[in-house]
Design an enzyme around this catalytic site. Structure first.
Site, PDB file in Angstrom:
ATOM      1  N   GLU A  52      -2.633  -0.429  25.261  1.00 29.70           N
ATOM      2  CA  GLU A  52      -3.754  -1.329  24.983  1.00 29.70           C
ATOM      3  C   GLU A  52      -4.909  -0.618  24.276  1.00 29.70           C
ATOM      4  OE1 GLU A  52      -1.612  -3.281  28.453  1.00 29.70           O
ATOM      5  OE2 GLU A  52      -1.992  -1.258  27.734  1.00 29.70           O
ATOM      6  N   GLU A  83       3.321  -4.283  32.877  1.00 30.92           N
ATOM      7  CA  GLU A  83       2.579  -4.830  34.033  1.00 30.92           C
ATOM      8  C   GLU A  83       3.433  -5.871  34.788  1.00 30.92           C
ATOM      9  OE1 GLU A  83      -2.070  -4.523  32.813  1.00 30.92           O
ATOM     10  OE2 GLU A  83      -0.757  -5.540  31.364  1.00 30.92           O
TER      11      GLU A  83
END
Ligand code: T1G
Length: 694
Positions: free
Chosen positions: A124, A104
């Site tokens: 995740e 990210e």
């Protein structure tokens, strides 16, 4: 601690170095450092910045050890927004693995260069979460919703080459990270490339049919998990909104997932699978050599172990009884390797090399004289195993490690057959051995420390998850299995249908219920286990015997097309066999049992209580070092649902007092399995948890 993020000026280029070993996780200090360095760059004369990671990898994600604690500002999405908002270009260099928050950060940068061999991912969901720093909002803008959703629901790692093709990476490099970053920065300068914010990009059109198909696939593959479909929903709904609104949606969903028991369970599993290998007894102990492996027996287990070793770069000498069995074993291994070639996991040339140069299948024990470690994988009979170890003791070199793949038997008794019991250990693989990740390392009374270290070193080489187990009947996994299987059988005797038991446990999250597993493993296995246990059974001990009737009817499960379920063209995956209910009803009548109804909840409660209780006995007796060792064993060897974290973690989640109450209630019927574990009673009395022992 020295600041983990440093800013350096290199002429027109500012370099932001992230240095937070071992994996540059974005701890609070790293987040603060990223913001401070971004601001330093903004105020500096440098015209372009390069974000680069020190050590073996770029940022491998948020710092998982901070999860569950009070979050501290700056939060990662805010730090990334500061970077993206800069009005001078920012280049990000990816080496090793840019995962989760690390990827990210890269998506918040304006240009990305990847080293060949580097990979990105948004794993995740493996932690019961979803990307919480822009992954669900920026990645769809860069590559489209469906390709983005495939990445953050599969948790797969994407290669540099695929990232270039997808438009995630702007360039690839063979340089070291710093040089790769500098070269990209110079290119940006030379070509006057502008700031390019992903958040300002519009989402490419979505193939709605492909999106629906993906949702179905994800739901099927992740039954029971809540985060995967939530992540897709956030990406779809969020990208319909302005970026900042979409980010709010992502943030809210991220915190919602953070509160779920699934998140706690999966993070427990993440750290538990890493902790099982860190054992004080082998700390600093040098393992013995491990390049030449001997295997006795070329059946399902021996063949699978051989393939696992060959695929891990080890050479294998496999012993079989005679020429015919030698050929059969060789062909079996060749077939498994051919399957790996077909699935693109292995090159055809590599396969040929393994078969011609690394594998020897023979009936001559003499060929084992220079083996470093020998694994016996013959029929599960003490007599046969003793004979094998007598032979191994005679032919193997001094210092060779002698291991047994027994799944139940007494490794001390096997070791006593040799003049070198200190070199004997149990290495219990799970079928199929080249696929299943669990390896029980069974330490006998006289096993030397460096032999234990060698067992763990082998596990690392084979990419297995090793769990240290002491010697008892069935070690950790099978001993506990025997208990909760008995609990299930007793519920069936008392009136539950085996099919209801399976359905209730599959809804709880198990891939398969105990009776579907029995059919897969083979009804004959259960039959032989019951026969082996006859001498040790107490008078009046309750257990299910309908399996013996199925055995005598030749209904051995999937391999014969009939067991508890009927497997045919109509139902290849099996349908309940009504005859089984009749056979069980007959057994109840013979045992004078009046059946009663069970709810699915009661079935799960009892089944889990039996598993937890035996798990506590195994820990209490030191057969397992810690409760987490039981959890890892059940997660990696027995299909325990990962989003429940393992039986001992689950026990803490529902409360040990409640578990003990279930055990005491079930124990009123007088079955031994319900004798409460002293450790469990102790923890309840002290208001403690299993986690307190990890
Ligand atoms: N946080 C804290 N510690 C970590 C860590 C992390 N993210 N990753 C690894 N470690 C520790 C690990 O416990 C071990 O410690 C050591 O580093 C080496 O790891 C906002 C919310 C990177 C592929 O899920 O997959 O970002 O045992 O033994 O085999 O959207 O570690 O030595 O004390 O595994 O070479 C997403 C998790 C987080 C990646 C390296 N990221 N890590 O494998 O070494 S969520 C992940 C891995 C997130 C954002 C969200 C692997 C690895 P110790 P290791 P390895």
């Amino acid at each position: 601690m020295e600041n983990p993020v440093r800013y350096e000026a290199h002429g027109d280029i500012g370099v932001i170095r992230v240095d937070n070993p071992p994996v540059n996780a974005t701890s609070h200090a790293v987040r603060e450092g990223l913001v401070a360095c971004a601001r330093e760059f903004a105020a500096s004369p440098q015209k372009v910045a390069v974000i680069v990671g020190e050590g073996r990898t770029f940022i491998a994600g948020a710092d998982i050890t901070e999860f569950g604690k009070a979050p501290r500002e700056p939060h990662l999405p805010d730090a990334i927004n500061v970077i993206e908002a800069l009005d001078k270009p920012v280049v990000c260099v990816i080496h090793g693995t840019a995962l989760g928050g690390g990827f990210e950060v890269a998506l918040g940068s304006h240009y990305r260069v990847m080293l060949r061999g580097a990979r990105i991912g948004l794993p995740e969901v493996n932690l019961g979460l979803l990307p919480g720093a822009g992954g669900t909002q920026r990645l769809p803008r860069l590559i489209g919703i469906v390709p983005a959703a495939e990445i953050f629901t599969s948790a797969k790692m994407i290669s540099a080459e695929d990232c270039l093709a997808l438009g995630i990476a702007d360039d690839l490099s063979n340089d070291d990270p710093f040089e790769a970053g500098m070269a990209m920065a110079r290119k940006v300068l030379a070509e006057g490339l502008p700031v390019r914010r992903v958040s300002e990009m519009s989402v490419p059109p979505t193939d709605e049919a492909a999106l629906e198909a993906l949702k179905k696939k994800v739901a099927r593959a992740n039954r029971g998990h809540v985060c995967h479909l939530k992540a897709i929903e956030v990406a779809v709904e969020g990208t319909k909104l302005p970026f900042t609104e979409g980010m709010k949606l992502e943030r809210a969903a991220f915190w919602e997932m953070m509160q779920t028991p699934q998140r706690a369970a999966m993070i427990h599993a993440f750290f538990a699978e890493r902790k099982v290998a860190s054992l004080p007894e082998i700390k600093g102990v040098e393992p013995r050599d491990l390049s030449k492996i001997g295997i006795i027996g070329g059946g399902t287990m021996g063949g699978g172990i051989a393939v696992s070793c060959l695929l891990s770069g080890l050479s294998v000498t496999l012993i079989e009884r005679d020429a015919e069995s030698v050929e059969k074993a060789h062909n079996g291994i060749a077939r498994t390797l051919a399957d790996s070639v077909k699935r693109g996991k292995l090159g055809a040339e590599a396969r040929d090399m393994l078969l011609s140069e690394r594998l020897l299948v023979t009936d001559s024990y003499g060929k084992l004289s220079d083996a470093d470690l020998v694994i016996e994988a013959v029929f599960e009979s003490m007599e046969v195993k003793k004979d094998v170890f007598t032979k191994l003791d005679a032919v193997c070199k001094p210092g060779a490690v002698l291991a047994s793949n027994t799944s139940y038997l007494d490794v001390d008794e096997i070791a006593a057959m040799t003049k070198r019991p200190e070199d004997v250990i149990g290495l219990h693989f799970f079928s199929p051995a080249h696929v299943m990740k669990l390896l029980e390392v069974v330490v006998a009374a006289k096993t030397a420390k460096d032999v234990v270290a060698t067992g763990f070193a082998l596990a690392k080489k084979l990419k297995k998850v090793p769990v240290r187990a002491g010697v008892c009947d069935g070690f950790i996994g099978n001993r506990i299995l025997k208990t909760y299987r008995t609990a299930a059988d007793i519920m069936v005797l008392e009136g539950a249908s085996p099919f209801q038991v399976d359905k209730a446990l599959e809804e709880f999250g198990f891939a398969m219920g105990p009776y579907a597993v029995a059919d897969l493993a083979g009804i004959d296995i259960g039959y032989l286990t019951r026969k082996r246990l006859v001498p040790t059974r107490k008078p009046g001990e309750r257990f299910g015997e309908w399996g013996d009737v199925l055995y005598e009817l030749g209904r051995l499960g999937r391999k014969t097309g009939r067991g508890h379920y009927i497997y045919d063209d109509e139902t290849p995956k099996g349908r309940p066999d009504p005859e089984v209910e009749e056979i069980i009803a007959k057994e109840r009548r013979a045992k004078g049992i009046t059946p009663r109804d069970f709810t699915d909840a009661e079935i799960v409660e009892r089944y889990m209580a039996a598993m937890i209780n035996e798990g506590a006995k195994v820990v209490g007796e030191g057969i397992a070092q810690r409760p987490l060792d039981v959890d890892v064993t059940k997660l990696y060897g027995y299909g325990f649902p990962r989003f429940r974290g393992g039986p001992m973690h689950y026990a803490d989640e529902i409360g040990l007092a409640k578990v003990l109450a279930t055990i005491e209630e079930a124990g009123k019927a007088g079955d031994d399995i319900w004798e409460p574990a002293p450790l469990l009673k102790e923890l309840v009395a002290g208001d403690k948890t299993f986690a307190s022992l990890n």
